[in-house]
Structures are given as structure tokens and as C-alpha cells.
Write a protein that holds these residues in place. Structure first.
Motif, PDB file in Angstrom:
ATOM      1  N   ARG A   8       0.849  -1.190   0.000  1.00 46.85           N
ATOM      2  CA  ARG A   8       0.000   0.000   0.000  1.00 46.85           C
ATOM      3  C   ARG A   8       0.884   1.238   0.000  1.00 46.85           C
ATOM      4  O   ARG A   8       1.876   1.298   0.714  1.00 46.85           O
ATOM      5  CB  ARG A   8      -0.896   0.032   1.250  1.00 46.85           C
ATOM      6  CG  ARG A   8      -1.968  -1.042   1.238  1.00 46.85           C
ATOM      7  CD  ARG A   8      -2.965  -0.798   2.362  1.00 46.85           C
ATOM      8  NE  ARG A   8      -4.013  -1.798   2.299  1.00 46.85           N
ATOM      9  CZ  ARG A   8      -4.329  -2.590   3.311  1.00 46.85           C
ATOM     10  NH1 ARG A   8      -3.684  -2.494   4.453  1.00 46.85           N
ATOM     11  NH2 ARG A   8      -5.296  -3.461   3.175  1.00 46.85           N
ATOM     12  N   SER A   9       0.469   2.196  -0.810  1.00 47.43           N
ATOM     13  CA  SER A   9       1.236   3.448  -0.891  1.00 47.43           C
ATOM     14  C   SER A   9       0.278   4.605  -1.165  1.00 47.43           C
ATOM     15  O   SER A   9      -0.621   4.484  -2.001  1.00 47.43           O
ATOM     16  CB  SER A   9       2.276   3.373  -2.017  1.00 47.43           C
ATOM     17  OG  SER A   9       2.948   4.607  -2.165  1.00 47.43           O
ATOM     18  N   PRO A  10       0.426   5.720  -0.467  1.00 48.68           N
ATOM     19  CA  PRO A  10      -0.449   6.876  -0.741  1.00 48.68           C
ATOM     20  C   PRO A  10      -0.161   7.461  -2.120  1.00 48.68           C
ATOM     21  O   PRO A  10       0.984   7.458  -2.582  1.00 48.68           O
ATOM     22  CB  PRO A  10      -0.075   7.887   0.366  1.00 48.68           C
ATOM     23  CG  PRO A  10       1.311   7.509   0.762  1.00 48.68           C
ATOM     24  CD  PRO A  10       1.408   6.016   0.600  1.00 48.68           C
TER      25      PRO A  10
END
Length: 298
Positions: A8-10
Motif C-alpha cells: 500500500r502506498s499513498p
């Protein structure tokens, strides 16, 4: 059995239109013609044109006196006709007072001026201009009038570099889809995006300092003078007073950073339609206090 890896990465949604408008400038040679009866707004309009890409030697800002207002239509028609190869970006304030003297009050509507200009010019001449109404009033009925008479509408809001470009870019490209605007190439680097964010913030500070406390106080003094001299003829002279209040509302909207004047603007708007002398004085004292409090912090 199996192993599942989750990453997960913004991220931010890429807005191509906004990215392009950050670099938008009107093409070289465009004339900027504007009219406003407020000294504050005339100063802001010069900065607005610069942010849009029009340098001062191609700007004409009118509205300083009744003559400039009453001859605006004729001036623009003549100017467009004498520059057959140029494009024009025209901005007209909706409510133009013909006199500062309450006794000889009169109002000309900027949208009506634009309508007359468009109807007077030949079709090939009218096609070379983008003419917008600028107003502090944005009800659905008001917008329908503006869009019928002009090519579009611009609100009175705090002046910021990016908001100017985001406002002008879609209006310009819709009106002149075949005319190439001056859009700087976007290299896409993080450092460039940082520069884009930082430079406008410096420009925004310059824009806010254009409005001096003395100019806002001058508007208060004009309304104070009316209250002193017109207490016995208040109903008769209310239309002239409302125009002064409306001008003050528009000026406050352009400095309403962080909603500083939202309550004040709403108080002025609540007077639309007329009040008794006593009701007006009660609300005016609150409005006056708010504006003076802002002046004391500058």
C-alpha cells in the motif's frame, strides 16, 4: 497454501487539466480591457491580467469617473475596430456607479454594456473577444443574465495566481479552441512542482498588500456620510446607499482570506431589498466594526 504480499502506498489522482492550467498564459499580443468603479478592484484587475499573461502595456483599466463608464461601450467598439488582427479579453463589473454623489446617483450594468458591444460589432469582430461579467452576486438568476449577455462570468474572490489561471484557461480554450495559448512545458519533476507552489504563494502575498486599509476606510466614510446626511430621506436614497454597500461587499470578497469577512459579507447581503433606517444602523455598526478591526491588524 500460498503467500500473499500486499503493498500500500499513498497517491494523488493526476489532474491533467489542473497541471496544464498551472502553466497557462494567454498568447502574446492579447489586449486586456476592464472596467470597475472601485479603485481597489481596478488595482486587482491589473494584477489579474498579469497573472493571466497580459503585460501592463497591453492593459486598459477604466472606471475612474463617470465619463469612462458612460463611454465604455463606444470606446471598446472603436478600439476593437482599430485593431483588426488582435484578440481581446474584456472584464466588466456588473454594477457601475455613474457618480459618487448620492444626490445624482445612477447605475450602468456591465453585462448590458457587453451585450451592446457584441451587438454593435460585426460577427468577425465579435469573434475576436472573450467578454466576461465580474460580480459579487452569483444567484442562479444572476448567472443566467450574465451568460445570456456575455461569454461567461467571473466571481469576486481573493486574487491568487493559480486560481486566476484555473479560471481563465477553460474559458479561453472554449472561446478560442484553435488559438494556441502560451503553456510552458511541464518537465514533471518534483522540484518543479515545489517551485510552482512556492512562487504563487509569494505572488499571493503581493496581491493581498495591494489593498490598503485607507481605501477600505474611505468606503466606510462615504457610507457614514450618507447616514448623517440622509436620515430624513432614507427610503428615497436607499438605492444609492445599496450600491455603496454592494461595492464594499465586492471589495471584502476579494480579501476574504480564511473566511475573515464571511459574516460581514452575509450581513451586507441580508440588507438586499431595503431596510428601515433603524434596522440599517443596527447592522451597519456591526459591519463597520468588522472592517475597522481588519484595518487595525494591517
Amino acid at each position: 497454501d500460498r503467500t500473499v504480499f500486499v503493498f500500500r502506498s499513498p497517491c494523488k489522482v493526476y489532474d491533467a487539466a489542473t497541471k496544464e492550467s498551472n502553466h497557462f498564459h494567454l498568447p502574446p499580443g492579447v489586449w486586456g480591457i476592464a472596467i470597475d468603479d472601485s479603485k481597489i478592484q481596478r488595482k486587482l484587475l491589473r494584477r489579474f491580467f498579469i497573472h493571466a499573461g497580459i503585460q501592463e502595456h497591453h492593459q486598459i483599466i477604466l472606471g475612474q469617473n463617470s465619463d469612462e463608464i458612460s463611454t465604455f461601450v463606444e470606446f471598446v467598439v472603436d478600439f476593437v475596430q482599430r485593431h483588426p488582427n488582435d484578440l481581446f479579453f474584456i472584464i466588466a463589473d456588473e454594477n457601475l456607479e455613474l457618480s459618487d454623489d448620492m444626490a445624482s446617483h445612477g447605475t450602468i450594468f456591465g453585462s448590458e454594456c457587453i451585450k451592446r458591444i457584441r451587438n454593435t460589432l460585426q460577427p468577425d469582430q465579435e469573434k475576436r473577444m472573450l467578454a466576461l461579467v465580474r460580480s459579487a452576486n452569483d444567484s442562479q438568476q444572476d448567472l443566467e443574465i450574465y451568460n445570456t449577455r456575455a461569454h461567461g462570468y467571473m466571481p469576486k474572490v481573493p486574487l491568487q495566481v493559480m486560481s486566476v489561471r484555473e479560471m481563465v484557461a477553460p474559458l479561453w480554450t472554449k472561446r478560442f479552441p484553435l488559438v494556441k495559448a502560451d503553456v510552458e512545458p511541464n518537465k514533471g519533476s518534483d522540484s518543479e512542482d515545489d517551485d510552482i507552489t512556492r512562487i504563487p504563494s509569494i505572488e499571493n502575498l503581493r496581491d493581498l498588500t495591494l489593498i490598503s486599509p485607507a481605501e477600505l476606510l474611505s468606503e466606510l466614510e462615504q457610507i457614514d456620510s450618507f447616514c448623517i446626511n440622509s436620515s430624513e430621506r432614507f427610503d428615497e436614497r436607499w438605492p444609492a446607499l445599496w450600491d455603496k454597500l454592494h461595492q464594499l461587499k465586492g471589495d471584502l470578497k476579494t480579501v476574504n482570506v480564511d473566511d475573515r469577512f464571511t459574516r460581514t459579507i452575509q450581513a451586507i447581503e441580508s440588507m438586499r431589498g431595503g431596510l428601515t433606517s433603524a434596522e440599517f444602523m443596527s447592522k451597519w455598526l456591526v459591519i463597520r466594526t468588522d472592517v475597522i478591526a481588519f484595518d487595525s491588524t494591517k
